[in-house]
Design a protein around this motif. Structure first.
Motif, PDB file in Angstrom:
ATOM      1  N   ILE A 197      43.483  39.168  46.653  1.00  0.00           N
ATOM      2  CA  ILE A 197      43.369  38.270  45.492  1.00  0.00           C
ATOM      3  C   ILE A 197      41.944  38.086  44.978  1.00  0.00           C
ATOM      4  O   ILE A 197      41.721  37.315  44.055  1.00  0.00           O
ATOM      5  N   GLY A 198      40.965  38.806  45.597  1.00  0.00           N
ATOM      6  CA  GLY A 198      39.574  38.621  45.168  1.00  0.00           C
ATOM      7  C   GLY A 198      39.376  39.071  43.722  1.00  0.00           C
ATOM      8  O   GLY A 198      39.811  40.151  43.338  1.00  0.00           O
ATOM      9  N   THR A 199      38.720  38.234  42.918  1.00  0.00           N
ATOM     10  CA  THR A 199      38.495  38.603  41.521  1.00  0.00           C
ATOM     11  C   THR A 199      37.331  37.823  40.939  1.00  0.00           C
ATOM     12  O   THR A 199      37.041  36.715  41.379  1.00  0.00           O
ATOM     13  N   VAL A 200      36.642  38.421  39.973  1.00  0.00           N
ATOM     14  CA  VAL A 200      35.642  37.667  39.210  1.00  0.00           C
ATOM     15  C   VAL A 200      36.013  37.734  37.727  1.00  0.00           C
ATOM     16  O   VAL A 200      35.180  37.522  36.853  1.00  0.00           O
ATOM     17  N   GLU A 201      37.288  38.052  37.444  1.00  0.00           N
ATOM     18  CA  GLU A 201      37.738  38.111  36.054  1.00  0.00           C
ATOM     19  C   GLU A 201      37.666  36.722  35.430  1.00  0.00           C
ATOM     20  O   GLU A 201      37.794  35.702  36.111  1.00  0.00           O
ATOM     21  N   LYS A 202      37.488  36.713  34.095  1.00  0.00           N
ATOM     22  CA  LYS A 202      37.421  35.433  33.366  1.00  0.00           C
ATOM     23  C   LYS A 202      38.707  34.623  33.558  1.00  0.00           C
ATOM     24  O   LYS A 202      38.683  33.445  33.849  1.00  0.00           O
ATOM     25  N   ASN A 203      39.846  35.292  33.345  1.00  0.00           N
ATOM     26  CA  ASN A 203      41.123  34.588  33.508  1.00  0.00           C
ATOM     27  C   ASN A 203      41.911  35.229  34.633  1.00  0.00           C
ATOM     28  O   ASN A 203      42.730  36.115  34.395  1.00  0.00           O
ATOM     29  N   PRO A 204      41.644  34.783  35.855  1.00  0.00           N
ATOM     30  CA  PRO A 204      42.325  35.426  36.974  1.00  0.00           C
ATOM     31  C   PRO A 204      43.831  35.190  36.939  1.00  0.00           C
ATOM     32  O   PRO A 204      44.287  34.160  36.422  1.00  0.00           O
ATOM     33  N   ALA A 205      44.581  36.148  37.460  1.00  0.00           N
ATOM     34  CA  ALA A 205      46.037  35.996  37.534  1.00  0.00           C
ATOM     35  C   ALA A 205      46.364  34.878  38.524  1.00  0.00           C
ATOM     36  O   ALA A 205      45.503  34.443  39.278  1.00  0.00           O
ATOM     37  N   ASN A 206      47.632  34.442  38.534  1.00  0.00           N
ATOM     38  CA  ASN A 206      48.002  33.345  39.438  1.00  0.00           C
ATOM     39  C   ASN A 206      48.310  33.853  40.839  1.00  0.00           C
ATOM     40  O   ASN A 206      49.281  33.430  41.458  1.00  0.00           O
ATOM     41  N   ASP A 207      47.504  34.793  41.336  1.00  0.00           N
ATOM     42  CA  ASP A 207      47.797  35.355  42.649  1.00  0.00           C
ATOM     43  C   ASP A 207      47.496  34.362  43.768  1.00  0.00           C
ATOM     44  O   ASP A 207      46.521  33.611  43.686  1.00  0.00           O
ATOM     45  N   VAL A 208      48.338  34.390  44.783  1.00  0.00           N
ATOM     46  CA  VAL A 208      48.089  33.542  45.953  1.00  0.00           C
ATOM     47  C   VAL A 208      48.116  34.398  47.212  1.00  0.00           C
ATOM     48  O   VAL A 208      48.651  35.497  47.210  1.00  0.00           O
ATOM     49  N   PHE A 209      47.503  33.873  48.264  1.00  0.00           N
ATOM     50  CA  PHE A 209      47.442  34.610  49.522  1.00  0.00           C
ATOM     51  C   PHE A 209      47.458  33.594  50.660  1.00  0.00           C
ATOM     52  O   PHE A 209      46.844  32.541  50.560  1.00  0.00           O
ATOM     53  N   GLU A 210      48.189  33.929  51.719  1.00  0.00           N
ATOM     54  CA  GLU A 210      48.246  32.993  52.848  1.00  0.00           C
ATOM     55  C   GLU A 210      47.236  33.409  53.909  1.00  0.00           C
ATOM     56  O   GLU A 210      47.314  34.519  54.445  1.00  0.00           O
ATOM     57  N   VAL A 211      46.246  32.538  54.153  1.00  0.00           N
ATOM     58  CA  VAL A 211      45.271  32.856  55.203  1.00  0.00           C
ATOM     59  C   VAL A 211      45.673  32.151  56.492  1.00  0.00           C
ATOM     60  O   VAL A 211      46.208  31.054  56.477  1.00  0.00           O
ATOM     61  N   LYS A 212      45.403  32.839  57.601  1.00  0.00           N
ATOM     62  CA  LYS A 212      45.676  32.240  58.905  1.00  0.00           C
ATOM     63  C   LYS A 212      44.338  32.090  59.611  1.00  0.00           C
ATOM     64  O   LYS A 212      43.518  33.010  59.588  1.00  0.00           O
ATOM     65  N   GLY A 213      44.140  30.915  60.204  1.00  0.00           N
ATOM     66  CA  GLY A 213      42.889  30.694  60.906  1.00  0.00           C
ATOM     67  C   GLY A 213      43.055  29.575  61.905  1.00  0.00           C
ATOM     68  O   GLY A 213      44.171  29.257  62.313  1.00  0.00           O
ATOM     69  N   ARG A 214      41.926  28.967  62.272  1.00  0.00           N
ATOM     70  CA  ARG A 214      41.981  27.879  63.237  1.00  0.00           C
ATOM     71  C   ARG A 214      41.433  26.620  62.604  1.00  0.00           C
ATOM     72  O   ARG A 214      40.367  26.648  61.985  1.00  0.00           O
ATOM     73  N   LEU A 275      36.208  45.298  43.438  1.00  0.00           N
ATOM     74  CA  LEU A 275      36.500  43.880  43.208  1.00  0.00           C
ATOM     75  C   LEU A 275      36.910  43.711  41.750  1.00  0.00           C
ATOM     76  O   LEU A 275      36.178  44.097  40.837  1.00  0.00           O
ATOM     77  N   ARG A 276      38.096  43.125  41.541  1.00  0.00           N
ATOM     78  CA  ARG A 276      38.597  42.998  40.176  1.00  0.00           C
ATOM     79  C   ARG A 276      37.616  42.247  39.285  1.00  0.00           C
ATOM     80  O   ARG A 276      37.125  41.184  39.648  1.00  0.00           O
ATOM     81  N   GLY A 277      37.381  42.810  38.112  1.00  0.00           N
ATOM     82  CA  GLY A 277      36.567  42.110  37.125  1.00  0.00           C
ATOM     83  C   GLY A 277      35.075  42.366  37.239  1.00  0.00           C
ATOM     84  O   GLY A 277      34.301  41.948  36.379  1.00  0.00           O
ATOM     85  N   LEU A 278      34.642  43.083  38.305  1.00  0.00           N
ATOM     86  CA  LEU A 278      33.195  43.322  38.454  1.00  0.00           C
ATOM     87  C   LEU A 278      32.684  44.217  37.331  1.00  0.00           C
ATOM     88  O   LEU A 278      31.611  43.997  36.774  1.00  0.00           O
ATOM     89  N   ASP A 279      33.497  45.221  36.960  1.00  0.00           N
ATOM     90  CA  ASP A 279      33.064  46.116  35.880  1.00  0.00           C
ATOM     91  C   ASP A 279      32.935  45.367  34.552  1.00  0.00           C
ATOM     92  O   ASP A 279      31.982  45.560  33.805  1.00  0.00           O
ATOM     93  N   GLU A 280      33.883  44.452  34.288  1.00  0.00           N
ATOM     94  CA  GLU A 280      33.799  43.740  33.003  1.00  0.00           C
ATOM     95  C   GLU A 280      32.634  42.748  32.999  1.00  0.00           C
ATOM     96  O   GLU A 280      32.010  42.519  31.966  1.00  0.00           O
ATOM     97  N   LEU A 281      32.301  42.211  34.181  1.00  0.00           N
ATOM     98  CA  LEU A 281      31.141  41.311  34.275  1.00  0.00           C
ATOM     99  C   LEU A 281      29.856  42.085  33.966  1.00  0.00           C
ATOM    100  O   LEU A 281      28.983  41.605  33.240  1.00  0.00           O
ATOM    101  N   VAL A 282      29.761  43.299  34.499  1.00  0.00           N
ATOM    102  CA  VAL A 282      28.594  44.153  34.234  1.00  0.00           C
ATOM    103  C   VAL A 282      28.497  44.434  32.734  1.00  0.00           C
ATOM    104  O   VAL A 282      27.427  44.337  32.128  1.00  0.00           O
ATOM    105  N   GLU A 283      29.643  44.746  32.122  1.00  0.00           N
ATOM    106  CA  GLU A 283      29.638  45.059  30.686  1.00  0.00           C
ATOM    107  C   GLU A 283      29.186  43.878  29.844  1.00  0.00           C
ATOM    108  O   GLU A 283      28.359  44.020  28.951  1.00  0.00           O
ATOM    109  N   THR A 284      29.731  42.691  30.148  1.00  0.00           N
ATOM    110  CA  THR A 284      29.387  41.518  29.340  1.00  0.00           C
ATOM    111  C   THR A 284      27.919  41.156  29.479  1.00  0.00           C
ATOM    112  O   THR A 284      27.233  40.898  28.509  1.00  0.00           O
TER     113      THR A 284
END
Length: 325
Positions: A197-214, A275-284
């Protein structure tokens, strides 16, 4: 008949080791991790097997990353790791390959000698070093013999040849979860979250991810669902550093090359460039076209392996060193 030789290219990365064999392509891609027994000092396993042990081994077995920011931090471990990787590829111990290794362009003489020594001890017959951006360019099939300027942004596990990186994204996720939720996750979990789900896009999708930790308070295992949008700010902070470094590089670039770069755009290679959106960040930010190279993650290894075709044309960029006779 001359002796049989093999040419191989190795991308000895902070996060991943990728080996390319001429005529065969990518033959190995495994985490740059070695696990050893603390009592005997013997390396028990390397790569994927050792990576599985990070954070879950008995005290006797310790998993280490022998490279830090693209530079060898533990010679002995690195040598053992490389030796075992080469063994996986070559059943025939008599076949000593010519090896090309890529190194960060900011590497010092002492550091590059260490890389050569490690490769020779691991079984290379002859070692060539090639700078990462050059390898990335060859791997991205940019014609380096042509005089036009190119901006290569190679975002690796511990280096972006223009600065920091991709493990930094993982660290940022670990820090965020610890500070916000009192949840401690391992680097494998953080890397999974980044990939999913990692992204730096302006409008990220509604992606979710379940993390497991302590849970740091109770010490008990805990799951938590996080969203792409909430992770974005901590990833963006690092992405902005990359872009700022690129900008600084462009500002120091001779005007005629900048003209070329505006025409050709930036080519992004390395696992971190995915990483999603990194290329568009560079362009902008930089107002230049940016594209992620095909097989971005393997680009450097492919270029390192293919550099044998250019070895005579690369007098300065390829540093020739040690032989094992």
């Amino acid at each position: 008949m001359g002796e049989m030789t093999t040419d191989i290219g190795i991308d000895l990365g902070t996060a991943t080791v990728i080996i390319y064999v001429k005529g065969k392509g990518i033959v190995l891609k495994e985490p740059s991790v070695a696990a050893y027994d603390t009592r005997s000092g013997k390396v028990t396993c390397v790569g994927r097997e050792a990576y599985e042990m990070i954070g879950r081994t008995p005290d006797r077995i310790k998993a280490v990353r022998p490279l830090d920011q693209g530079v060898i931090s533990d010679n002995e471990m690195c040598e053992k790791m490389l030796q075992l990787f080469l063994k996986k590829i070559y059943k025939n111990a008599l076949l000593k390959p010519r090896v090309a290794l890529c190194v960060p362009s900011a590497i010092t003489d002492v550091e590059s000698r260490a890389v050569v020594e490690v490769a020779v001890k691991a079984g290379a017959r002859k070692v060539y070093l090639i700078e990462e951006p050059v390898a990335a360019a060859i791997g991205a099939r940019i014609d380096i013999a042509k005089p036009s300027g190119h901006l290569i942004l190679n975002v690796g596990g511990g280096t972006a040849d223009i600065a920091v990186l991709s493990l930094k994204f993982d660290q940022a996720i670990i820090r965020y979860l610890r500070d916000h939720y009192g949840l401690l996750v391992g680097e494998k979990m953080a890397e999974l979250a980044k990939r999913e789900i990692g992204t730096v896009e302006k409008n990220p999708a509604n992606d979710v991810f379940e993390v497991k930790g302590r849970n740091l308070t109770t010490g008990l295992p805990e799951k938590r669902t996080i969203t792409a949008a909430e992770l974005r700010p901590c990833l963006l902070e690092i992405a902005e550093q990359i872009v700022a470094t690129m900008q600084a590089v462009l500002e120091r670039t001779p005007p005629e090359l900048v003209g070329d770069i505006h025409t050709t755009g930036a080519v992004m290679t390395g696992g971190g460039s995915l990483l999603r959106g990194l290329d568009e960040l560079v362009e902008t930010r930089l107002r230049i076209g940016a594209q992620v190279a095909e097989a971005a993650e393997e680009c450097v290894a492919i270029g390192t392996g293919r550099c044998f075709d250019f070895i005579d044309q690369l007098p300065e960029d390829v540093i020739r060193y040690g032989t094992n006779r």
